[in-house]
Design an enzyme around this catalytic site. Structure first.
Site, PDB file in Angstrom:
ATOM      1  CE  LYS A 115      -4.366  -1.790   1.754  1.00 41.48           C
ATOM      2  NZ  LYS A 115      -5.358  -1.794   2.844  1.00 41.48           N
ATOM      3  NE  ARG A 169      -7.795  -8.518   0.981  1.00 38.61           N
ATOM      4  CZ  ARG A 169      -7.598  -7.611   0.026  1.00 38.61           C
ATOM      5  NH1 ARG A 169      -6.705  -6.632   0.207  1.00 38.61           N
ATOM      6  NH2 ARG A 169      -8.272  -7.663  -1.105  1.00 38.61           N
TER       7      ARG A 169
END
Length: 281
Positions: free
Chosen positions: A221, A255
């Site tokens: 991210k 995740r």
């Protein structure tokens, strides 16, 4: 965690959720699979390499992403769910969606879990999860992908996010969702600045104390680039560093995009840390 169909998700130690997007525009190009046979091969590869859950998405949730109608989302994800369920009846399948129509269709075709980035904002989604006795990931986010980057005004990001998650979990339980199938996700990168995302990670043990399994999705991210300056294609090492930290904190579900690398590293960590000790308070 045992599902109605007999499949089991053992959360006694950290588990890997593999990200598989049937989209043309997800933020990491390596996670995009529009060809179903290729996507199926990737899902099977992830399972072989240590993924406990395959999380299938049909709409990008990157900042500024355009909305996809549920009809199109269903057309993207259902063929993969059907084929994966046929090939691996034992696989735990999650669908990353906030559309109740997509959730109902996916659950009817054999999905086990709904990963809702809006945190069960929709009553119809609560009904879909409850009626199908499904597991659900309740994630914290303000606004939607097109507006969330402007909604980061917190006084106490850890306290506010944890309170919000508990309220949503209690509401879901009140409307029939099985409390043993609720998973909480603080939503790193969703309506949070890089500094706020880092603050949540530093305090992840506070979320672990809330009484529900915790999922963290940090993989590649943009907040990572605030630390190292690396582009998305070069954030594997940073992602693995954070994943190792989360593993040692005993976060239940981690995740990630890069399942093979995580499977190898988690195998080493399990060997070196067989008693499950972690960095606690």
């Amino acid at each position: 965690m045992t599902f109605e169909n007999g499949r089991v998700l053992d959360l006694s130690e950290p588990r890997i959720m593999g990200i598989l997007n049937i989209t043309p525009d997800s933020f990491f190009p390596g996670s995009r699979f529009l060809d179903i046979p290729v996507a199926l091969d990737k899902a099977l590869e992830m399972l072989e390499n240590g993924a406990a859950i395959i999380d299938i998405g049909g709409e990008s949730s990157r900042p500024g992403a355009e909305k996809v109608e549920s009809k199109e989302e269903i057309a993207r994800v259902l063929p993969l769910i059907k084929q994966l369920r046929s090939k691996r009846p034992d696989a735990v399948i999650s669908v990353d969606t906030y559309n109740s129509e997509t959730a109902s269709a996916a659950l009817s075709e054999g999905a086990d879990m709904i990963n809702d980035i809006t945190g069960l904002r929709s009553m119809k989604m609560i009904e879909a999860v409850s009626e199908n006795h499904a597991a659900v990931v309740i994630m914290h986010m303000r606004g939607d992908p097109s507006t969330m980057s402007r909604m980061t005004d917190y006084r106490d990001v850890v306290g506010e996010v944890s309170s919000w998650l508990l309220e949503r979990a209690r509401r879901a339980i009140d409307f029939g969702v099985d409390p043993d199938r609720i998973i909480l996700d603080p939503g790193v990168g969703f309506a949070k600045s890089a500094e706020q995302s880092i603050e949540i990670l530093k305090n992840i043990e506070k979320f672990k104390k809330m009484g529900f399994p915790v999922l963290v999705g940090h993989s590649r991210k943009s907040f990572i680039s605030k630390i190292t300056g690396t582009p998305v294609e070069e954030r594997l090492e940073e992602t693995i560093s954070i994943s190792t930290y989360l593993y040692l904190k005993k976060v239940n579900i981690i995740r990630v995009h890069d399942v093979q690398e995580h499977g190898r590293i988690f195998g080493i960590l399990k060997t070196l840390n067989p008693c499950g000790e972690y960095w606690g308070e």
